[in-house]
Write a protein that holds these residues in place. Structure first.
Motif, mmCIF file in Angstrom:
data_model
loop_
_atom_site.group_PDB
_atom_site.id
_atom_site.type_symbol
_atom_site.label_atom_id
_atom_site.label_comp_id
_atom_site.label_asym_id
_atom_site.label_seq_id
_atom_site.Cartn_x
_atom_site.Cartn_y
_atom_site.Cartn_z
ATOM 1 N N LEU A 52 -7.806 -50.253 -33.556
ATOM 2 C CA LEU A 52 -8.769 -51.119 -32.851
ATOM 3 C C LEU A 52 -8.540 -51.185 -31.276
ATOM 4 O O LEU A 52 -9.506 -51.006 -30.549
ATOM 5 N N ALA A 53 -7.316 -50.909 -30.584
ATOM 6 C CA ALA A 53 -6.849 -50.727 -29.520
ATOM 7 C C ALA A 53 -7.634 -49.554 -28.823
ATOM 8 O O ALA A 53 -8.339 -49.570 -27.864
ATOM 9 N N LEU A 54 -7.520 -48.476 -29.491
ATOM 10 C CA LEU A 54 -8.155 -47.263 -29.098
ATOM 11 C C LEU A 54 -9.485 -47.415 -28.975
ATOM 12 O O LEU A 54 -10.031 -46.899 -28.110
ATOM 13 N N THR A 55 -10.201 -48.019 -29.940
ATOM 14 C CA THR A 55 -11.569 -47.949 -30.274
ATOM 15 C C THR A 55 -12.123 -48.918 -28.978
ATOM 16 O O THR A 55 -13.097 -48.313 -28.222
ATOM 17 N N PHE A 56 -11.734 -49.865 -28.780
ATOM 18 C CA PHE A 56 -12.157 -50.994 -27.777
ATOM 19 C C PHE A 56 -11.678 -50.596 -26.394
ATOM 20 O O PHE A 56 -12.381 -50.590 -25.550
ATOM 21 N N GLY A 57 -10.446 -49.952 -26.207
ATOM 22 C CA GLY A 57 -9.697 -49.480 -25.129
ATOM 23 C C GLY A 57 -10.776 -48.446 -24.432
ATOM 24 O O GLY A 57 -11.054 -48.226 -23.177
ATOM 25 N N ILE A 58 -11.107 -47.485 -25.346
ATOM 26 C CA ILE A 58 -12.021 -46.410 -24.816
ATOM 27 C C ILE A 58 -13.298 -46.910 -24.563
ATOM 28 O O ILE A 58 -14.032 -46.535 -23.295
ATOM 29 N N ALA A 59 -13.961 -47.928 -25.169
ATOM 30 C CA ALA A 59 -15.036 -48.533 -25.019
ATOM 31 C C ALA A 59 -15.212 -49.138 -23.681
ATOM 32 O O ALA A 59 -16.012 -48.948 -22.804
ATOM 33 N N PHE A 60 -14.102 -49.955 -23.497
ATOM 34 C CA PHE A 60 -14.173 -50.803 -22.128
ATOM 35 C C PHE A 60 -13.893 -49.733 -20.908
ATOM 36 O O PHE A 60 -14.291 -50.147 -19.720
ATOM 37 N N ALA A 61 -12.781 -48.551 -21.145
ATOM 38 C CA ALA A 61 -12.892 -47.736 -20.049
ATOM 39 C C ALA A 61 -13.879 -46.857 -19.667
ATOM 40 O O ALA A 61 -13.938 -46.462 -18.428
#
Length: 63
Positions: A52-61
């Motif tokens: 989840l952190a990777l998925t949303f982290g990449i999206a927000f980045a």
């Protein structure tokens, strides 16, 4: 080949025969009915959180 489906343990299929076989089928284990250890649950939770952190982290980045 190496098919290990316990074919010799199963009775022949007969669509006309409505009687249940006298012998129980081999035990099978599927995930929803399996018991889990605390370690397995913790590992699954960590993997889910990292995913989840990777998925949303990449999206927000990328925003």
């Amino acid at each position: 080949m190496g098919d290990d489906h316990h074919a010799e343990d199963r009775p022949e299929f007969d669509p006309e025969n409505v009687d249940l076989p006298s012998k129980e089928p081999p035990l099978r284990e599927t995930a929803p009915q399996s018991e889990f250890t605390t370690s397995q649950v913790s590992t699954g939770a960590v993997v889910a959180l990292v995913g989840l952190a990777l998925t949303f982290g990449i999206a927000f980045a990328l925003v």
